[in-house]
Design a protein around this motif. Sequence first.
Motif, PDB file in Angstrom:
ATOM      1  N   UNK A  31       0.806  -1.220   0.000  1.00 51.56           N
ATOM      2  CA  UNK A  31       0.000   0.000   0.000  1.00 51.56           C
ATOM      3  C   UNK A  31       0.842   1.273   0.000  1.00 51.56           C
ATOM      4  N   UNK A  32       2.084   1.184   0.467  1.00 55.36           N
ATOM      5  CA  UNK A  32       2.878   2.394   0.637  1.00 55.36           C
ATOM      6  C   UNK A  32       3.144   3.172  -0.648  1.00 55.36           C
ATOM      7  N   UNK A  33       3.356   2.517  -1.795  1.00 53.36           N
ATOM      8  CA  UNK A  33       3.575   3.320  -3.007  1.00 53.36           C
ATOM      9  C   UNK A  33       2.424   4.264  -3.335  1.00 53.36           C
ATOM     10  N   UNK A  34       1.218   3.932  -2.933  1.00 50.97           N
ATOM     11  CA  UNK A  34       0.075   4.794  -3.239  1.00 50.97           C
ATOM     12  C   UNK A  34      -0.275   5.754  -2.104  1.00 50.97           C
ATOM     13  N   UNK A  35       0.356   5.601  -0.941  1.00 53.28           N
ATOM     14  CA  UNK A  35       0.023   6.516   0.166  1.00 53.28           C
ATOM     15  C   UNK A  35       1.219   7.272   0.720  1.00 53.28           C
ATOM     16  N   UNK A  36       2.445   6.798   0.471  1.00 51.21           N
ATOM     17  CA  UNK A  36       3.625   7.447   1.044  1.00 51.21           C
ATOM     18  C   UNK A  36       4.684   7.777   0.014  1.00 51.21           C
ATOM     19  N   UNK A  37       4.272   8.000  -1.218  1.00 55.66           N
ATOM     20  CA  UNK A  37       5.202   8.481  -2.234  1.00 55.66           C
ATOM     21  C   UNK A  37       5.412   9.975  -2.057  1.00 55.66           C
ATOM     22  N   UNK A  42       7.336  10.677  -7.107  1.00 56.82           N
ATOM     23  CA  UNK A  42       6.472   9.550  -6.722  1.00 56.82           C
ATOM     24  C   UNK A  42       7.170   8.201  -6.684  1.00 56.82           C
ATOM     25  N   UNK A  43       8.420   8.135  -7.143  1.00 56.68           N
ATOM     26  CA  UNK A  43       9.168   6.878  -7.071  1.00 56.68           C
ATOM     27  C   UNK A  43       9.947   6.752  -5.760  1.00 56.68           C
ATOM     28  N   UNK A  44       9.878   7.773  -4.911  1.00 58.51           N
ATOM     29  CA  UNK A  44      10.643   7.792  -3.672  1.00 58.51           C
ATOM     30  C   UNK A  44       9.719   7.744  -2.457  1.00 58.51           C
ATOM     31  N   UNK A  45      10.239   7.168  -1.386  1.00 61.95           N
ATOM     32  CA  UNK A  45       9.465   6.981  -0.160  1.00 61.95           C
ATOM     33  C   UNK A  45       9.547   8.236   0.705  1.00 61.95           C
ATOM     34  N   UNK A  46       8.405   8.653   1.250  1.00 63.95           N
ATOM     35  CA  UNK A  46       8.401   9.775   2.187  1.00 63.95           C
ATOM     36  C   UNK A  46       8.673   9.231   3.588  1.00 63.95           C
ATOM     37  N   UNK A  47       9.793   9.649   4.163  1.00 61.46           N
ATOM     38  CA  UNK A  47      10.259   9.137   5.446  1.00 61.46           C
ATOM     39  C   UNK A  47      10.331  10.292   6.437  1.00 61.46           C
ATOM     40  N   UNK A  48       9.704  10.147   7.587  1.00 65.59           N
ATOM     41  CA  UNK A  48       9.738  11.210   8.591  1.00 65.59           C
ATOM     42  C   UNK A  48      10.913  11.073   9.546  1.00 65.59           C
ATOM     43  N   UNK A  49      11.757  10.058   9.343  1.00 66.29           N
ATOM     44  CA  UNK A  49      12.922   9.851  10.207  1.00 66.29           C
ATOM     45  C   UNK A  49      14.249  10.101   9.506  1.00 66.29           C
ATOM     46  N   UNK A  50      14.259  10.334   8.190  1.00 66.10           N
ATOM     47  CA  UNK A  50      15.523  10.580   7.510  1.00 66.10           C
ATOM     48  C   UNK A  50      15.277  11.353   6.228  1.00 66.10           C
ATOM     49  N   UNK A  51      16.370  11.831   5.651  1.00 67.55           N
ATOM     50  CA  UNK A  51      16.313  12.491   4.344  1.00 67.55           C
ATOM     51  C   UNK A  51      16.840  11.570   3.254  1.00 67.55           C
ATOM     52  N   UNK A  52      16.884  10.266   3.513  1.00 59.57           N
ATOM     53  CA  UNK A  52      17.421   9.299   2.559  1.00 59.57           C
ATOM     54  C   UNK A  52      16.521   9.182   1.331  1.00 59.57           C
ATOM     55  N   UNK A  53      17.137   8.863   0.208  1.00 63.87           N
ATOM     56  CA  UNK A  53      16.417   8.719  -1.063  1.00 63.87           C
ATOM     57  C   UNK A  53      16.067   7.249  -1.295  1.00 63.87           C
TER      58      UNK A  53
END
Length: 320
Positions: A31-37, A42-53
């Motif tokens: 589910x994450x590709x459609x809710x946390x891109x 949109x090919x990258x993960x949105x992370x609230x703990x890092x700035x990693x790509x």
Amino acid sequence: AEGKSNATLRTALAGVIDGHTVISYDNLEEYYPSIDARIDNPNRVWDIYSTCEFSFNDANCSQKNVCDCWNKEHTVPQSWFSKASPMKSDLYHVLPTDARVNNFRGNLPYGEVSDHSSPVCGDSHALGWRSNNVAFEPVDEFKGDIARIYFYMATRYADKCSSWSGGMFGSGNNGFVSSVATMLLKWHRNDPVSEKETLRNDAVYKYQKNRNPFVDYPELAEYIWGNKKGEAWYSGETPVKTVTFRELAIYPNPATDFVTITTEVPEMHYAIVSLSGQMLAQGTVASGESLSLGDLANGMYLLRLQADGKTQVTKIVVNK
């Protein structure tokens, strides 16, 4: 929830958002590709703990360093509620985060720590600070996000959260330890709802069929824990609300299978809500476009339209 206050308002909201569609914990990565891109990529993960790509394929590796991979982070640690369902797989609080930073946070409660000299792990990509065996403090940019997640958890699981461990939830202040409610309110006020949260709320709704009301109506937190505690809450979105769109037309009304909406703005977000407050449908609609009512039974509904900072709610009648 209209007209309710304090604990009664929280209980009423719980009745609106409980009973959601429970998703398998083992399949959450789907589910994450459609809710946390990321919005910008949109090919990258949105992370609230890092700035990693991270890409969505960089999941669940045997991480050693920050930026090696991401995994599933329970913002409310599983151990606090004994890994029980449906909390374990509730997408509103299970987010993709850097696996290394997730490990360093562990099951520590969120809090405010004194040493901000370097990020957790000492890595320039990591966001947040850990005080050993005391607390983990996220960066300011995401504190409001976390506060509203916790408001949701204390409301969706109002009948359970007072017994959770971890030191944040309890029976002292509508599901929280009083000092925690104060801290979360500060985070909520200083970091308002972002586009990221609104989009995520819409996306999770598609799968779970419930919403985080503190993203839709941020002021609710003040009525339950804050400076409006004890006052009755009204959304302001009643059928007699003053018209905010100059050229709004909805026809036919009463309707059978569809209504057409025209206004001065090219596109609007719409929501169809039952008179009892249940969200039945939502999405975007262009001015002049027909909106299908095919799944609605005969009766009266509220149609909420939002665009350019304007909101209008009006009645529609379905008569097939």
